[in-house]
Enzyme design. Structure first.
Site, PDB file in Angstrom:
ATOM      1  N   LYS A   1      -6.140   4.782   8.056  1.00  0.00           N
ATOM      2  CA  LYS A   1      -4.969   5.537   7.619  1.00  0.00           C
ATOM      3  C   LYS A   1      -5.238   7.039   7.634  1.00  0.00           C
ATOM      4  O   LYS A   1      -4.335   7.839   7.889  1.00  0.00           O
ATOM      5  CB  LYS A   1      -4.533   5.060   6.232  1.00  0.00           C
ATOM      6  CG  LYS A   1      -4.007   3.635   6.266  1.00  0.00           C
ATOM      7  CD  LYS A   1      -3.416   3.178   4.949  1.00  0.00           C
ATOM      8  CE  LYS A   1      -2.810   1.784   5.098  1.00  0.00           C
ATOM      9  NZ  LYS A   1      -2.105   1.331   3.892  1.00  0.00           N
TER      10      LYS A   1
ATOM     11  N   SER B   1       0.785  -1.238   0.000  1.00  0.00           N
ATOM     12  CA  SER B   1       0.000   0.000   0.000  1.00  0.00           C
ATOM     13  C   SER B   1       0.816   1.287   0.000  1.00  0.00           C
ATOM     14  O   SER B   1       0.262   2.370  -0.187  1.00  0.00           O
ATOM     15  CB  SER B   1      -0.957   0.013   1.205  1.00  0.00           C
ATOM     16  OG  SER B   1      -0.239   0.029   2.420  1.00  0.00           O
TER      17      SER B   1
END
Length: 339
Positions: A279, A234
């Site tokens: 996140k 990611s």
């Protein structure tokens, strides 16, 4: 007598509390991780240094115990997932960890290739073999190979890609043997493994492993990316932006703290990831002012839309920017006024 009862009760309570830590439940728990500056992690030889910073964002993931299970039930942005939603069928924790690290390695290679080509530098590769990511139970490789092994030769021959390896082994007949030269913990050894048809596809033959390419990218100036034990793909987008920024004379950070997430392929396409809401929380806590989120071509349930919603829910002042390709992020930064 009462003191003995109290002491005994205290011991039982203490033992139960300890058991609560070490007793694993059939779930994984994830929560917001950290937003970490990339400049100390990535170093391009003689690269330029910006006044701001690019940051990768992480999610903390681990096997749930009683306490983390309760935490997930009580607090926002702490999620529970059944074990089967995280591990592939028959996959062990060790194999999962290896898979995540190899995915990170692939992400780094793509990020470097994209950044250097975007900056106008040539890119080449040196192929080294394949890594074993998972060994399939009840197949010939079980007990002979293990996750993390690097296969460098088959029947004494080097091969140029994982596709070539699969093609070569797939042409064998049931019962045939292949001689594999492998590296394990810096030691080279040879193992003989027979070929067998797969249960789900009897016409297809193999030894029972899933694998990924092991290759080294060759660029000049040299780049070092130290990710330690960070796994998964990611951070690809943010790796690319940091490398590109160091290669170019222009400072693309322009004094801002810029976070983000998203996979990246060798063509610069940005892909979705899991835990985008967590996140966003991590980036906000770290003081990020801008966050790049995978747009998924404007899909209804895109990472970008969930990121915007999460930022609103936590009253974040971050600007969430949608990106489908790395050029979207670079284009935004080029127009960004200096802070």
């Amino acid at each position: 007598m009462r003191s003995k009862i109290f002491a005994g009760s205290s011991i039982i309570v203490a033992l139960l509390m300890i058991a609560g830590i070490f007793f694993s439940l059939p779930y994984y728990v994830s929560k917001p991780g950290i937003a970490k500056e990339l400049a100390p992690i990535i170093q391009v030889a003689d690269g330029t240094e910006g006044k701001g910073s690019f940051m990768l964002t992480t999610v903390r993931m681990g096997r749930a115990n009683i306490y983390s299970y309760v935490e997930a039930k009580l607090f926002d942005y702490v999620e529970l997932y059944p074990v089967e939603a995280i591990l592939h069928e028959t996959e062990t924790q060790e194999e999962y960890n290896a898979r995540q690290l190899h995915m990170m390695a692939g992400s780094k290679l793509n990020a470097i290739e994209v950044a250097y080509k975007k900056a106008g530098y040539p890119v080449d590769y040196e192929y080294k073999g394949v890594y074993v990511v998972q060994v399939v139970p009840d197949m010939p490789a079980e007990g002979k190979l293990r996750s993390g092994d690097r296969i460098i030769k088959v029947d004494g021959q080097e091969f140029s890609s994982s596709e070539r390896f699969i093609e070569y082994v797939g042409k064998k007949e049931a019962g045939d043997q292949v001689e594999l030269t492998i590296k394990r913990e810096d030691k080279t050894k040879t193992v003989n493994v027979s070929v067998k048809p797969f249960k789900d596809d009897p016409k297809k033959f193999g030894i029972g492993i899933s694998l990924v390419d092991d290759k080294e990218i060759i660029v000049d100036p040299k780049v070092t990316v130290k990710t330690d034990e960070i796994g998964g793909p990611s951070a690809g987008l943010m790796f690319s932006l940091e490398i590109y920024d160091q290669l170019m004379e222009e400072d693309f950070t322009k004094g801002y703290k810029i976070a983000g997430t998203g996979t990246i392929d060798s063509k610069g396409t940005v892909g979705p990831i899991g835990g985008i809401d967590q996140k966003i929380v991590a980036a906000d806590k770290a003081g990020a002012e801008i966050f790049f989120a995978p747009n998924e071509k404007g899909g209804k349930d895109s990472n970008y839309k969930l990121a915007v919603k999460t930022a609103q829910d936590i009253d974040s002042k971050m600007k969430v920017i949608p990106v489908d390709v790395i050029d979207d992020a670079i284009g935004y930064l080029e127009k960004l006024p200096k802070k």
